[in-house]
Design an enzyme around this catalytic site. Structure first.
Site, PDB file in Angstrom:
ATOM      1  N   ARG A 297      18.679  45.251   4.761  1.00  0.00           N
ATOM      2  CA  ARG A 297      17.382  45.421   4.692  1.00  0.00           C
ATOM      3  C   ARG A 297      16.647  43.871   4.619  1.00  0.00           C
ATOM      4  NH1 ARG A 297      17.142  50.437   0.020  1.00  0.00           N
ATOM      5  NH2 ARG A 297      17.552  51.704   1.705  1.00  0.00           N
ATOM      6  N   TYR A 441      15.409  52.189  11.234  1.00  0.00           N
ATOM      7  CA  TYR A 441      17.182  52.614  10.408  1.00  0.00           C
ATOM      8  C   TYR A 441      16.499  50.868   9.378  1.00  0.00           C
ATOM      9  CZ  TYR A 441      18.065  47.606  13.774  1.00  0.00           C
ATOM     10  OH  TYR A 441      18.419  46.471  14.035  1.00  0.00           O
ATOM     11  N   GLU A 442      17.545  51.911   9.018  1.00  0.00           N
ATOM     12  CA  GLU A 442      18.005  51.265   6.848  1.00  0.00           C
ATOM     13  C   GLU A 442      16.457  51.280   6.276  1.00  0.00           C
ATOM     14  OE1 GLU A 442      20.214  49.483   6.124  1.00  0.00           O
ATOM     15  OE2 GLU A 442      21.072  49.656   8.307  1.00  0.00           O
ATOM     16  N   GLY A 443      16.416  53.084   6.658  1.00  0.00           N
ATOM     17  CA  GLY A 443      15.445  53.334   5.759  1.00  0.00           C
ATOM     18  C   GLY A 443      14.149  52.542   6.144  1.00  0.00           C
ATOM     19  N   GLN A 448      10.775  53.596   3.013  1.00  0.00           N
ATOM     20  CA  GLN A 448      10.308  52.480   2.186  1.00  0.00           C
ATOM     21  C   GLN A 448       9.029  52.292   1.108  1.00  0.00           C
ATOM     22  OE1 GLN A 448      12.878  49.788   1.723  1.00  0.00           O
ATOM     23  NE2 GLN A 448      14.284  50.689   3.127  1.00  0.00           N
TER      24      GLN A 448
END
Length: 599
Positions: A297, A441-443, A448
């Protein structure tokens, strides 16, 4: 080829003048001989040369060629493998690794600064070593000694790379739904079976082996996230000497067809009774994986910064050269057929917006990385905890806010080029296409946001938020003698008070309906991001003002003027976000699902 010059002067300004790295790291014995202005400058210059001369020329090639999958073998674009070999020869894979296993032991801060340049010059290529770094971090923190010797050492040498394998087609971000199975074997290993999608750098020809870090379920595991374990699954099995042997039942069955990042192999991976090794405790895989995910992240936040910087540099050069119409106040270049478009207010507004997002993101990224190093290396348990708390609060802000503002900066870059921005030869449309994924991506930004408000802020009963707001308020109190910035100090102080008031407002509203948290979360994250940026921009302006007294360098004067633009023309966006939060969730639920559309 679009222009790019590593912004070394601004990077060193943040490192040396704002963060004061030599003072900041002097009480961390682990980095005692690793942090100095001169040493950082040398590494950054070498990285800048590599990025500008090796990676940038490959950027458009990677976008045009993409990766190929033929007979189960993935081939990366022309030049990617040679560039990776050069990267390894420079010793970059081991930069921040544990010295016990062949790493160089430098702090995360240096790697973050270098990864900005890598991503800005060739986003797709940079994801291959970037994912490997996350695998290294996971092994360093959770691997056994045997696993470190077997897998971490070749990763640090750059002979192998790594991935993170979380997502499944039916699960997405809800990892509690994953179905990949891990069946214990007599020799202590596990047979891993299942399918993972969207695996960045999932297969390629850059390195001799790939270490997949895979989430899977043991046979009798509890349902949901409490029943997930973590496994090391190499692409190739190892012989008794730890050398690459036969294939391990990890098959790239497809390459995803994507909007951008074409040069990176985003794979569908099928695990067919592949041999894997448990890393960390059973059913605690998600806890271990967060080491990788948090690293990823922060890396994604850097991608937002790199996108903003890339778009800004390309647009600035064009705006200075492109002639169109005359300034509204009269010709500024009467010697030319028309004025450069940089004279026009709308163009200046877009350029300055790009500039404040790029430079503000750089300050936040380096500030955040310094806390990652403090959490890693402090000898004080209380300092470690404080650093981890700050990371917990700021990571979702950085990941979401920096990627969203980075994407906005790429939009402005295309717009400044006009129709030429839509044409591939200038490279601006590629920057925008590549940047779009970072918000997903990555949330996603929305995930978030709910993580920030629900888990980090309200979930801690504001215990994570208060140290941040206290720091900003102390900064205001300690520097009020700078009357030059009195207006900005007042703005910042008012916004910090509003930040706390809005938090308490949502907390109260949520007692009636939990939907209030979800309805407020995205605006809350944006509001938080703009306030954190305001704090960092004012810090930079103060440092620049002090420097400007002793130097004729126009860099410092420009920094002060850019800060003024941020406070006058960007920070008022908080008014909209505040209004949305206060409006609550009611209007979101006025329509029933059937009322969204009528045939």
């Amino acid at each position: 080829m679009r222009p790019y010059q590593a912004p070394l002067k601004d990077m060193q300004f943040v490192l040396n003048d704002v963060l004061k790295i030599e003072q900041l790291y002097q009480d961390l014995p682990q980095y005692q001989d690793k942090v100095s202005q001169d040493l950082f400058a040398q590494y950054l210059q070498v990285a800048a040369d590599f990025c500008q001369n090796e990676l940038l020329p490959l950027n458009a090639i990677g976008d045009q060629e993409g990766c190929r999958l033929e007979n189960g073998v993935v081939t990366t674009p022309t030049g990617f493998k040679a560039a990776y070999q050069q990267y390894v020869a420079l010793g970059f894979p081991s930069l921040t690794g544990d010295e016990q296993y062949g790493g160089q032991g430098f702090p995360t801060l240096l790697r973050i600064a270098m990864s900005e340049m890598i991503t800005a010059t060739n986003w797709s290529w940079g994801m291959y070593p970037g994912l490997a770094h996350g695998a290294m971090r996971t092994l360093e923190h959770h691997g056994s000694e045997e696993q470190k010797q077997k897998f971490l050492v070749p990763l640090l040498e750059g002979r192998w790379t790594g991935t993170m394998c979380l997502t499944e087609s039916h699960a997405g971000s809800d990892l509690g739904l994953i179905r990949t199975k891990a069946v214990p074997q007599a020799d202590g290993s596990y047979a891993i079976s299942g399918e993972k999608i969207f695996i960045s750098a999932g297969d390629h020809d850059l390195a001799e082996n790939i270490v997949h870090i895979v989430l899977a379920r043991l046979p009798d595991a509890p349902k949901g996230t409490k029943g997930i374990s973590l496994f090391i699954v190499p692409k190739f099995k190892l012989d008794e000497h730890g050398q690459v042997a036969q294939p391990n039942g990890v098959i790239c069955s497809a390459l995803e067809h994507k909007m951008g990042i074409h040069g990176n192999a985003t794979c569908v991976l099928n695990f067919d009774q592949a041999t894997g090794y448990l890393i960390g405790p059973e059913n605690r895989g998600l806890n271990c994986m967060f080491t990788f995910m948090n690293s990823a992240r922060i890396g994604t936040a850097i991608q937002g910064l790199a996108a903003a910087e890339s778009a800004y540099q390309g647009a600035l050069k064009y705006a200075k050269e492109r002639l169109a119409m005359r300034a509204l106040t009269g010709p500024e270049r009467p010697d030319l057929a028309a004025d450069p478009i940089i004279v026009h207010p709308a163009v200046r507004n877009m350029l300055l917006t790009q500039k404040v997002f790029a430079e503000g993101s750089r300050a936040l990224a380096y500030y955040l990385a310094s806390y990652a190093d403090l959490a890693e290396a402090s000898s004080s348990d209380s300092e470690k905890q404080q650093a981890e708390d700050r990371l917990a609060l700021l990571t979702p802000i950085a990941k979401a806010f920096m990627t969203e503002t980075g994407l906005e900066a790429t939009k402005h870059g295309m717009q400044i080029f006009g129709g030429h921005g839509y044409i591939a030869e200038h490279g601006m449309e590629q920057v925008m296409r590549d940047a779009r994924i970072a918000c997903l991506y990555e949330g996603t930004t929305e995930i978030q946001a709910i993580d920030l408000l629900a888990r980090k802020v309200l979930g801690s009963q504001l215990a994570l938020l208060h140290p941040m707001t206290d720091e900003i308020q102390a900064f205001i109190q300690n520097h009020q003698q700078h009357t030059q910035f009195a207006t900005q100090f007042k703005q910042l102080g008012d916004l910090v008070s509003q930040w706390l008031e809005l938090t308490q407002f949502v907390e109260q509203q949520a007692k009636t309906s939990a939907n209030e948290i979800g309805a407020a979360s995205v605006d809350y994250l944006y509001f938080s991001g703009y306030v954190v940026f305001a704090y960092l921009w004012l810090k930079m302006a103060l440092v620049a003002a002090d420097k400007a007294q002793d130097s004729q360098d126009p860099f410092y004067v420009a920094k002060i003027k850019t800060s003024q633009f941020y406070f006058e023309r960007i920070l008022p966006r908080t008014l909209t976000h505040r209004g949305n939060i206060v409006a609550g969730s009611q209007s979101l639920y006025l329509l029933s699902p059937d009322e969204f559309k009528f045939d």
